[in-house]
Write an enzyme that holds these catalytic residues in place. Structure first.
Site, PDB file in Angstrom:
ATOM      1  CB  SER A   1      -0.953  -0.037   1.189  1.00  0.00           C
ATOM      2  OG  SER A   1      -1.987   0.906   1.054  1.00  0.00           O
TER       3      SER A   1
ATOM      4  CD  GLU B   1      -5.701  -4.078  -3.906  1.00  0.00           C
ATOM      5  OE1 GLU B   1      -6.150  -3.340  -3.001  1.00  0.00           O
ATOM      6  OE2 GLU B   1      -4.735  -4.844  -3.740  1.00  0.00           O
TER       7      GLU B   1
ATOM      8  CG  HIS C   1      -5.671  -2.265   0.117  1.00  0.00           C
ATOM      9  ND1 HIS C   1      -4.775  -2.221  -0.933  1.00  0.00           N
ATOM     10  CD2 HIS C   1      -5.230  -1.348   1.019  1.00  0.00           C
ATOM     11  CE1 HIS C   1      -3.853  -1.316  -0.671  1.00  0.00           C
ATOM     12  NE2 HIS C   1      -4.097  -0.779   0.502  1.00  0.00           N
TER      13      HIS C   1
END
Length: 549
Positions: free
Chosen positions: A205, A330, A448
């Protein structure tokens, strides 16, 4: 099982003692039975506490010590605001510049030492810590495959990225913290049986964007050798903050310390503000996808760390093998609410228009938007509620990450066509992984942080007791990742060779979409998401104006 153990949850024998450049340390032997035992040294200070006059200053060396320092627990987390879901997993402090080293006890096969996997956590540049990614699980699943693992902490949020818009303080302090930790590791990792000439930088990330920036910055790019940006990289539209001075002024106003046009005086007043006042929280639901996503605060162009446009820096940088990708869905992390609209096609039109906007394409926007939707869903046919929901989440994922992943492959191949670059989509998902969050989700899929959970062997979003298939997925993923750290090639060689049906081929200029679909039966695929991210990435690259520094 959780991958993080508390200091007193179980007795572990002492590790070997090591005399670092600052002084002697002792940790714990977290795996202390069998042939493959592993030592853990946690909470090692790599820099002086950035407090008082050192707030908003470049990282400085720590004072040396002579007595053995017990490094048996994680150091304090950086200053942040905890969400209700995250809980208070450990104390916070402005004094958080520590790192953790997990190292095999057995003798490395290579006389130069074990390859080093250096991990930088994410959290939108404003939250998280090394704690969540585990210690025992890292020893069990990564170190036992013959690598040394380092995890670090750095200044978060406004304390790590405050800017005055001039030279009164250095910009991008968090990136300098990461670099300082890298320098410490280069100097000391040989003492832990690590090879300073074989360091792979890995992040997820915002950590993925950070390791990509570190790979091209003139300050840090010569300190390591391979790079793994997961679920984020510097090609993502949110990686460089578009107006950090504006964000800092707003936060200063909230704290009652207005920018009075004398920046030196402003900084002195800010140094008197209690550290907790600088804390910010990560709210994925607040990420604005109506235009380019903008985070609370983050990296900026400056005169030292990011002194040129990214593509120029890429051209100047040494070639580093790269493993890059993200999870299959995502956008799901951004789709907890509002996923039951009466007119889903209207929502798709709105979202694709926010990506391929009339601002960029005043005459051709409609045509480009329709072609993008054709690569997503047949809008003229009937679809189930979940099919519409998946399409809506996919577009949000495109804006957030999918386009950035594909763009990163294109950027690297354009500037350094000889770079071995291995692209992946993490497609495995345990349907029970989301706990109480599951009822909010329109469907369940890898999203994610799913990929990093199966690299560190610790589910970092919600507590999860891994099942047999989870452990098989962990073994597949960690084999590929440690092979990359060792050889710059996830396929590995000899005893380390990955058991894949098809060899993982690198992306090329001719086929920048080739990627490995990671599941219990990994498959090499030639097309990424129906060519939609590639289509939009190429359009946006031509349309976006160059950076005016």
């Amino acid at each position: 099982m959780g991958g993080t153990i508390s200091k007193n949850s179980q007795h572990y024998p002492d590790s070997r003692q090591i005399v670092t450049s600052y002084g002697p340390i002792e940790g714990r032997r977290l795996i202390h039975e069998g042939e493959k035992q592993v030592d853990a040294f946690q909470g090692i200070p790599y820099a002086a506490p950035p407090v008082g006059k050192l707030r908003f200053a470049m990282p400085q060396p720590h004072e040396p010590w002579t007595e053995v320092r017990h490094c048996k627990a994680f150091g304090a987390r950086g200053i942040q605001k905890d969400s209700m879901l995250s809980g208070k997993v450990a104390p916070q402090s402005e004094d958080n510049l520590t790192l953790n080293i997990f190292t095999p006890v057995w003798t490395p096969k290579n006389s130069t030492g074990f390859p080093v996997l250096f991990y930088i956590h994410g959290g939108g540049f404003i939250s998280d810590s090394a704690h969540k990614y585990g210690d025992l699980s890292i020893c069990q699943h990564l170190c036992t495959k013959d690598v040394v693992v380092v995890t670090i902490q750095y200044r978060l949020g406004y304390l790590g990225f405050w800017t005055t818009g001039d030279s009164s303080i250095p910009d991008n302090l968090a990136l300098h913290d990461m670099t300082f930790a890298l320098k410490w590791v280069n100097e000391n990792i040989g003492l832990f049986n690590g090879d300073p000439n074989n360091i792979t930088l890995m992040g997820q990330s915002a950590g993925g964007a950070s390791v990509d920036l570190l790979s091209i910055s003139p300050v840090s790019r010569d300190l390591f050798h391979k790079v793994i940006p997961m679920g984020g990289n510097a090609s993502c539209s949110w990686a460089i903050h578009p107006r950090p001075l504006h964000s800092c002024r707003n936060r200063a106003q909230e704290m009652g310390v207005l920018d009075g046009m004398n920046t030196l005086d402003w900084v002195e007043k800010l140094r008197e503000v209690p550290a907790e006042k600088f804390g910010a929280s990560l709210d994925m639901g607040a990420v604005d996808l109506k235009s380019d996503p903008e985070l609370t605060i983050g990296p900026k162009y400056d005169n030292l760390f990011i002194p040129k446009p990214l593509m120029e820096l890429r051209k100047e940088s040494p070639v580093k093998p790269r493993l890059v990708g993200c999870a299959r869905s995502e956008g799901l992390v951004l789709c907890m609410f509002g996923m039951n609209p009466k007119h889903p096609l209207h929502v798709l039109h709105q979202d694709v228009a926010s990506i391929l906007s009339e601002k960029f394409f005043p005459l051709k926007a409609r045509d480009y938007q329709e072609k993008a939707l054709e690569k997503l869903i047949d809008v003229g046919s009937d679809h189930s509620k979940e099919e519409w929901q998946r399409a809506m989440c996919e577009l949000k994922g495109d804006s957030f990450l999918n386009i950035g992943i594909q763009q990163n492959v294109l950027d690297v191949l354009e500037t350094q066509p000889l770079t071995p670059i291995y692209m992946y989509s993490f497609d495995y998902c345990n349907q029970k992984a989301y706990g109480i969050m599951g009822w909010k989700m329109p469907f369940k899929d890898a999203t994610h942080c799913t990929d990093i959970s199966y690299v560190v062997g610790n589910h970092i979003v919600m507590p999860l007791d891994f099942n047999e298939e989870d452990y098989k997925m962990i073994d597949i993923t960690t084999r590929l990742w440690t092979n990359f750290a060792k050889y710059g090639d996830p396929n590995g060689e000899g005893d380390d060779a990955a058991e894949l049906e098809h060899k993982w081929e690198p992306a090329t200029i001719e086929n920048p979409q080739v990627h490995m679909s990671l599941s219990l039966q990994p498959k090499l695929l030639p097309i990424y998401k129906q060519e939609r991210p590639l289509y939009m990435a190429k359009l946006l690259k031509e349309a976006r104006p160059p950076v005016n520094l």
